[in-house]
Structures are given as C-alpha cells and as structure tokens.
Design an enzyme around this catalytic site. Structure first.
Site, mmCIF file in Angstrom:
data_model
loop_
_atom_site.group_PDB
_atom_site.id
_atom_site.type_symbol
_atom_site.label_atom_id
_atom_site.label_comp_id
_atom_site.label_asym_id
_atom_site.label_seq_id
_atom_site.Cartn_x
_atom_site.Cartn_y
_atom_site.Cartn_z
ATOM 1 N N ARG B 14 -19.779 -79.257 -22.745
ATOM 2 C CA ARG B 14 -20.120 -78.510 -21.524
ATOM 3 C C ARG B 14 -18.866 -77.847 -20.937
ATOM 4 O O ARG B 14 -17.743 -78.146 -21.348
ATOM 5 C CB ARG B 14 -20.774 -79.412 -20.481
ATOM 6 C CG ARG B 14 -19.903 -80.519 -19.986
ATOM 7 C CD ARG B 14 -20.712 -81.583 -19.250
ATOM 8 N NE ARG B 14 -19.840 -82.683 -18.843
ATOM 9 C CZ ARG B 14 -19.589 -82.989 -17.579
ATOM 10 N NH1 ARG B 14 -20.116 -82.289 -16.594
ATOM 11 N NH2 ARG B 14 -18.804 -84.003 -17.287
ATOM 12 N N ASP B 62 -15.032 -91.456 -27.924
ATOM 13 C CA ASP B 62 -14.425 -91.522 -26.592
ATOM 14 C C ASP B 62 -12.909 -91.450 -26.790
ATOM 15 O O ASP B 62 -12.318 -92.349 -27.387
ATOM 16 C CB ASP B 62 -14.844 -92.843 -25.928
ATOM 17 C CG ASP B 62 -14.301 -92.995 -24.514
ATOM 18 O OD1 ASP B 62 -13.351 -92.265 -24.155
ATOM 19 O OD2 ASP B 62 -14.822 -93.858 -23.786
ATOM 20 N N ASN B 89 -9.347 -81.090 -24.439
ATOM 21 C CA ASN B 89 -10.019 -80.656 -23.214
ATOM 22 C C ASN B 89 -10.724 -81.804 -22.495
ATOM 23 O O ASN B 89 -10.949 -81.737 -21.286
ATOM 24 C CB ASN B 89 -11.037 -79.556 -23.551
ATOM 25 C CG ASN B 89 -11.964 -79.273 -22.404
ATOM 26 O OD1 ASN B 89 -11.565 -78.687 -21.404
ATOM 27 N ND2 ASN B 89 -13.208 -79.731 -22.500
ATOM 28 N N SER B 141 -3.981 -78.468 -15.424
ATOM 29 C CA SER B 141 -4.705 -77.925 -14.268
ATOM 30 C C SER B 141 -3.693 -77.375 -13.283
ATOM 31 O O SER B 141 -2.538 -77.835 -13.238
ATOM 32 C CB SER B 141 -5.528 -79.027 -13.605
ATOM 33 O OG SER B 141 -5.945 -78.638 -12.315
ATOM 34 N N TYR B 154 -5.982 -87.302 -10.117
ATOM 35 C CA TYR B 154 -6.261 -86.216 -11.061
ATOM 36 C C TYR B 154 -5.010 -85.357 -11.278
ATOM 37 O O TYR B 154 -4.653 -85.042 -12.427
ATOM 38 C CB TYR B 154 -7.411 -85.363 -10.527
ATOM 39 C CG TYR B 154 -7.840 -84.259 -11.455
ATOM 40 C CD1 TYR B 154 -8.555 -84.526 -12.624
ATOM 41 C CD2 TYR B 154 -7.528 -82.926 -11.179
ATOM 42 C CE1 TYR B 154 -8.947 -83.499 -13.484
ATOM 43 C CE2 TYR B 154 -7.924 -81.904 -12.019
ATOM 44 C CZ TYR B 154 -8.630 -82.199 -13.174
ATOM 45 O OH TYR B 154 -9.017 -81.184 -14.011
ATOM 46 N N LYS B 158 -2.891 -84.669 -14.738
ATOM 47 C CA LYS B 158 -2.712 -83.323 -15.287
ATOM 48 C C LYS B 158 -1.238 -82.910 -15.304
ATOM 49 O O LYS B 158 -0.821 -82.085 -16.117
ATOM 50 C CB LYS B 158 -3.557 -82.317 -14.495
ATOM 51 C CG LYS B 158 -5.068 -82.504 -14.728
ATOM 52 C CD LYS B 158 -5.425 -82.337 -16.206
ATOM 53 C CE LYS B 158 -6.903 -82.417 -16.479
ATOM 54 N NZ LYS B 158 -7.234 -82.263 -17.910
#
Lengths: 100, 246
Positions: B14, B62, B89, B141, B154, B158
């Site tokens: 996705r 995983d 990703n 990110s 997060y 990143k």
C-alpha cells in the site's frame, strides 16, 4: 529473464564447480582463493582473517557472498562474524549440511 | 530503464511502497514485493506480471524479525541469483508526545523502521556484492531530517535511517553498491488520511509547491536512484517534499 538465470548458474558452476565432481574442500579453497584474490596454494587450514592483507574486512564480505553462492546457502550473521579461518569456515559449513 | 533487473520493495502492499513497486515494474524491472500480511500482494503481483510483461513475485515476511528476513532472502535467491535494487520502505508511524511514548511502542517502531532496514540491507548487500553492483534505497522522512512535535519516536527512527544510509554508502562503495535515502514530506497515504481537514490545510500551506505530495512523486525519485542515471549518486538524502517547511 530465463536466459539471465541460466547465465548466473553457469557462471557459478564454472567458478565453484557446482554440480561437478569437485569435492567440497576443494570448492571451499577455490572460493577463498577467488574471493581473496590469492593463489590457491596459500589457502591452507592455518589461513586466518587479517593474517594477510588480502583478507581484510572488505574482502571478508566478498568471501561470505561467494560462500553463500558457491554452496547455495545463506550464512547467519553470527557465522559471518565467527568465520575467522579456513578451518572454522569448514566447521561452520558443516552446520549447513555441507559434507567434508 | 530497468529492463531485466530484479528489485525488492518492502512494505509494498500500500501507499508509497505500492507506488514504488508499480513504477519499477512499469519501467521493466522484475519486482519482488515484500509485505507482512499473507496474500496482500497476490493480486497486485499477478496484475503487474500481466500488464508489464515482467516477473512479479510476492514474499511475505516481517522485516523486524531476523529469522523471517533470512527466510525471505532464501526465497528470493530461488527467484533470482542477482538482486539489483532493494527499497526499504516498510515502516510504522508513531505520533506520541515525548512524555507519552510507551516503551513497547518505541521498541516496535525502531524494530521495524530501523532494525528491519538493517536486516534487509545485510542480506541484500550480500547478494549485490557477488556481482559488484546494486542500488539500495531507504525511506527516511522529512521528520527524520528536521524533527517535529509529537514525532520523537518516528523522527528518531527516520533520522537513524540517514545515519545507516550514509555509513552503508561508504562501506559498500568498494563493491559498486550505491546507498541513498529519500525523505518524503507530506504525502497522501493512509498514514495521513486520518488527520483533520484543518491540519491538512495547515500542512499544505507550509509546502512551497502548494499541494500534497503523491506516492508517485516518491516512486519517481526512487526510480531515478534505482537506475543507472544515478550511477554516481551515493550516500545522499533526497527530499521529496515540495519545499515543505517543518
């Protein structure tokens, strides 16, 4: 795509004698010589990591990749770290059902 | 552009990962889609095989589980002896404030976003070293570059991706393996679909190009880094953020 698969298999066979009568000890020594860029006569049981300039950390990764390919296995990271001599490499490979 | 090459994309079922998978396939790469949920890529891979005339194969694992990563690469070596492109990703989001970040959530985010990236890189690099070529692309990110409130965990994960990318680029350069990162900005995915319209508008106002990014924007950058057009590009973090200010 299929052609490329065949080519890669053929290359591996030529390099490491997969599917031939080459015994595994000879195959392992050939892989060492090829990956480290040294004469096969220098690949003896006493050969150890960092004992020669050719077997440095960069070459070690190439050696691991060549062993993976030559014996069609995937070494665990712990084994990559532990593989510090030819004789230890042989012992490690026995865990992967490679017979010597 | 990528005809005959083999590419692995993790988290490919996705959002950005799916767009990357499709884009690489549309440019001729044989793609291996990685996802956790069994069966979630079966239809996509079947469609890509038919529409693009390439080989598209799902592999379910995983990335945070080393044993599963190893097993996945054992499957991949049965698909191809040569991996040309690996796109890391797979990732999970956490939006806790510093004081409210639970230890299990911190561990989970780092296990997937950071450790998972390293595990995949370890095996991908070994496949690439054999042939002295390859391109690894890690998804960071804009939060990893600049940080943001409520994004300590997060952002931290990143930011780690950037260090991993730059270090691996140096380590793998002797093998002609390139390692780069992409730092997407505000991208229209499931991860951002739940935010309110007001916050969405605020975010778009902070973007110089004045629109939200699309997964395809990120996929196109990935395509460039994966291709030989980027043959002299390694150790870079490329922002795909429309000039966003954080």
């Amino acid at each position: 795509m299929a052609q490329r698969e065949v080519d890669q298999t053929a290359i591996a066979q030529m390099r490491y004698g997969q599917g031939t009568s080459m015994d595994n000890n000879d195959r392992l020594r050939t892989i060492f010589a090829d990956a480290l860029g040294i004469d096969k006569d220098l690949v003896v049981d006493e050969l150890e990591y960092n004992s020669i300039p050719e077997w440095d950390s960069v070459a070690h990764m190439a050696l691991v990749a060549a062993i993976d390919e030559g014996f069609e296995i995937m070494l665990d990271t712990d084994d990559v770290i532990d593989m510090s001599s030819l004789s230890i490499a042989r012992d490690i490979l026995k865990k992967y059902d490679v017979e010597f | 552009m990528l005809t005959g090459k083999y590419a692995l994309v993790t988290g490919a079922n996705r959002g950005i990962g799916l767009a990357i998978l499709k884009t690489l396939a549309q440019h001729g790469a044989n793609v291996i889609g990685g996802a956790r949920r069994e069966g979630s890529l079966d239809d996509v891979c079947s469609e890509l095989s038919d529409s693009c005339g390439i080989e598209a194969t799902p592999v379910y694992f995983d990335v945070s589980q080393p044993d599963q990563v190893k097993a996945a690469f054992q499957k991949i070596t049965r698909i191809t002896k040569q991996l040309d492109i690996a796109v890391n990703n797979a990732g999970i989001m956490d939006s806790s404030l510093l004081a409210m970040a639970r230890s299990e959530d911190i561990e989970s985010v780092f296990a997937t976003n950071v450790f998972g990236t390293i595990y995949v890189m370890q095996y991908a690099a070994r496949m690439m070293i054999r042939h002295k070529s390859g391109s690894i692309i890690n998804l960071s990110s804009i939060m990893g570059v600049n940080g943001a409130e409520g994004q300590v965990v997060y952002s931290g994960s990143k930011a780690a991706i950037i260090g991993i990318t730059r270090s691996a680029a140096k380590e793998l350069a002797p093998y002609q393996i390139r390692v780069n990162a992409i730092a997407p900005g505000f991208i229209d995915t499931d991860m951002v679909s739940s935010i309110s319209e007001e916050i969405r508008r605020e975010r778009v106002d902070s973007i110089k190009i004045q629109r939200i990014g699309t997964p395809e924007d990120v996929a196109n950058c990935t395509l460039f880094l994966a291709s030989d057009n980027a043959a002299y590009v390694t150790g870079q973090v490329v922002g795909v953020d429309g000039g966003m200010l954080v």
